[in-house]
Design a protein around this motif. Structure first.
Motif, mmCIF file in Angstrom:
data_model
loop_
_atom_site.group_PDB
_atom_site.id
_atom_site.type_symbol
_atom_site.label_atom_id
_atom_site.label_comp_id
_atom_site.label_asym_id
_atom_site.label_seq_id
_atom_site.Cartn_x
_atom_site.Cartn_y
_atom_site.Cartn_z
ATOM 1 N N ARG A 57 -13.211 18.451 4.727
ATOM 2 C CA ARG A 57 -14.024 18.753 6.020
ATOM 3 C C ARG A 57 -15.175 19.552 5.503
ATOM 4 N NH1 ARG A 57 -11.854 20.593 11.797
ATOM 5 N NH2 ARG A 57 -13.619 20.563 12.874
ATOM 6 N N GLY A 58 -16.445 19.304 5.865
ATOM 7 C CA GLY A 58 -17.834 20.318 5.887
ATOM 8 C C GLY A 58 -18.456 19.646 4.388
ATOM 9 N N GLN A 59 -17.996 18.704 3.995
ATOM 10 C CA GLN A 59 -18.630 18.149 2.723
ATOM 11 C C GLN A 59 -19.152 16.902 2.848
ATOM 12 O OE1 GLN A 59 -16.652 18.136 -0.935
ATOM 13 N NE2 GLN A 59 -15.732 20.475 -0.699
ATOM 14 N N GLY A 60 -19.763 16.372 4.110
ATOM 15 C CA GLY A 60 -20.431 15.152 4.544
ATOM 16 C C GLY A 60 -21.792 15.350 3.748
ATOM 17 N N GLU A 61 -22.642 16.553 3.443
ATOM 18 C CA GLU A 61 -23.750 16.311 2.790
ATOM 19 C C GLU A 61 -23.456 16.080 1.432
ATOM 20 O OE1 GLU A 61 -27.826 16.498 2.522
ATOM 21 O OE2 GLU A 61 -26.448 16.980 4.441
ATOM 22 N N ARG A 62 -22.414 16.425 0.941
ATOM 23 C CA ARG A 62 -22.167 16.091 -0.596
ATOM 24 C C ARG A 62 -21.947 14.470 -0.643
ATOM 25 N NH1 ARG A 62 -17.019 17.893 -4.473
ATOM 26 N NH2 ARG A 62 -17.616 16.455 -6.146
ATOM 27 N N LEU A 63 -21.276 14.006 0.269
ATOM 28 C CA LEU A 63 -20.933 12.563 0.331
ATOM 29 C C LEU A 63 -22.450 11.773 0.362
ATOM 30 C CD1 LEU A 63 -19.456 9.860 0.105
ATOM 31 C CD2 LEU A 63 -18.911 10.238 2.489
ATOM 32 N N ARG A 64 -23.209 12.262 1.088
ATOM 33 C CA ARG A 64 -24.597 11.772 1.385
ATOM 34 C C ARG A 64 -25.272 11.783 0.255
ATOM 35 N NH1 ARG A 64 -29.806 12.965 2.754
ATOM 36 N NH2 ARG A 64 -30.805 11.606 4.610
ATOM 37 N N ASP A 65 -25.113 12.850 -0.460
ATOM 38 C CA ASP A 65 -25.951 12.947 -1.808
ATOM 39 C C ASP A 65 -25.327 11.708 -2.556
ATOM 40 O OD1 ASP A 65 -28.104 14.440 -3.395
ATOM 41 O OD2 ASP A 65 -26.398 14.814 -4.795
ATOM 42 N N GLU A 66 -24.091 11.743 -2.780
ATOM 43 C CA GLU A 66 -23.681 10.855 -3.744
ATOM 44 C C GLU A 66 -24.038 9.196 -3.275
ATOM 45 O OE1 GLU A 66 -19.448 11.131 -3.705
ATOM 46 O OE2 GLU A 66 -19.281 13.111 -4.257
ATOM 47 N N ILE A 67 -24.144 9.067 -2.186
ATOM 48 C CA ILE A 67 -24.361 7.738 -1.422
ATOM 49 C C ILE A 67 -25.924 7.661 -1.823
ATOM 50 C CG2 ILE A 67 -25.183 6.504 0.562
ATOM 51 C CD1 ILE A 67 -22.706 7.805 1.866
#
Length: 211
Positions: free
Chosen positions: A20-30
Motif C-alpha cells: 500500500r502506498g507504492q502506486g507511484e512506483r508501479l506507475r513508473d514501472e509501467i
C-alpha cells in the motif's frame, strides 16, 4: 532515471501486489515497460495495454487504473522520456567549455540519442500520435537550444541573427539526418558527428575549434 532504464521485474515474471502506498512506483514501472516496448515496436498503435501488463508482470486492469487508454499511456511515457533526455542533454552541455562547445554538445546528443533509440524517435516525432495529441513538453528542448544559440551570438561567436530561426534550422537538419539514416540504413552515411559540425558551421555560422 534514463529513458530506457527500468525498475520492473524480468519480462513475463510474476509479481506480487505492490504494498500500500507504492502506486507511484508501479506507475513508473509501467512507463518504463512502455518505453522499452515502444523502442522495439517503433509504432505506438502496435502497442497494447495487455503487452505492457505482461512486460511488468501485472494484470491489464492494473494498467488501466493509472492510464485511461493507450494514448494517455504513450503520452505519459514520452513525457518522462523527454524529461530524462532533457536532463542528459543539460549534463552534456554543462560538461563543455564556452558557448559554442555547449551548443555543439546539446545538438550532438539530441542526434545521437535519436539514432540510438530509433523506435522511440519514430513514435515521438513521426507517428500519427503527433496529429492526435499535443506534446507541449517537446517545446522545452527547442527553447533551450534557442537560448544556447543566443549565447553564441551574444558572445560574438556567431553572426547576429534570429536565434529561434537558427535553432529551428539546426533541429530540422539533425532530425532530417537521423530520419534518413533510420529509413535508408544501407546508404554510405558519414559519421553523424561530422554532419552536426557542418550544420553548426553552415547554419549557425559558428567556428568550431580545430581537432
Amino acid at each position: 532515471m534514463g529513458c530506457m532504464e527500468a525498475t520492473s521485474p524480468a519480462r513475463g515474471g510474476a509479481r506480487g501486489r505492490n504494498p500500500r502506498g507504492q502506486g507511484e512506483r508501479l506507475r513508473d514501472e509501467i512507463l518504463g515497460a512502455t518505453l522499452r516496448l515502444l523502442d522495439e515496436l517503433a509504432d505506438d498503435q502496435a502497442l497494447s495495454m495487455r503487452a505492457v501488463a505482461r512486460e511488468v508482470g501485472i494484470a491489464a486492469t492494473s494498467v488501466y487504473i493509472h492510464f485511461a487508454d493507450r494514448d494517455a499511456l504513450v503520452l505519459a511515457a514520452l513525457e518522462r522520456c523527454h524529461r530524462d533526455l532533457r536532463a542528459a542533454i543539460d549534463r552534456a552541455e554543462a560538461a563543455e567549455e564556452g558557448p559554442v562547445g555547449k551548443l555543439r554538445a546539446r545538438v550532438l546528443l539530441s542526434g545521437t540519442w535519436a539514432h540510438a533509440h530509433p523506435g522511440l524517435y519514430k513514435v515521438m516525432h513521426e507517428s500519427t500520435l503527433n496529429r492526435r495529441a499535443s506534446m507541449p513538453f517537446k517545446r522545452e528542448l527547442a527553447d533551450r537550444t534557442t537560448r544556447a544559440v543566443r549565447r553564441c551570438m551574444d558572445a560574438g561567436l556567431a553572426p547576429p541573427d534570429d536565434p529561434a530561426a537558427i535553432s529551428f534550422d539546426l533541429r530540422a537538419a539533425v532530425h532530417g539526418a537521423v530520419s534518413m539514416r533510420l529509413n535508408l540504413p544501407d546508404q554510405p552515411w558519414p559519421p553523424l558527428e561530422q554532419q552536426v559540425d557542418r550544420f553548426l558551421v553552415k547554419l549557425a555560422g559558428v567556428r568550431l575549434p580545430a581537432g
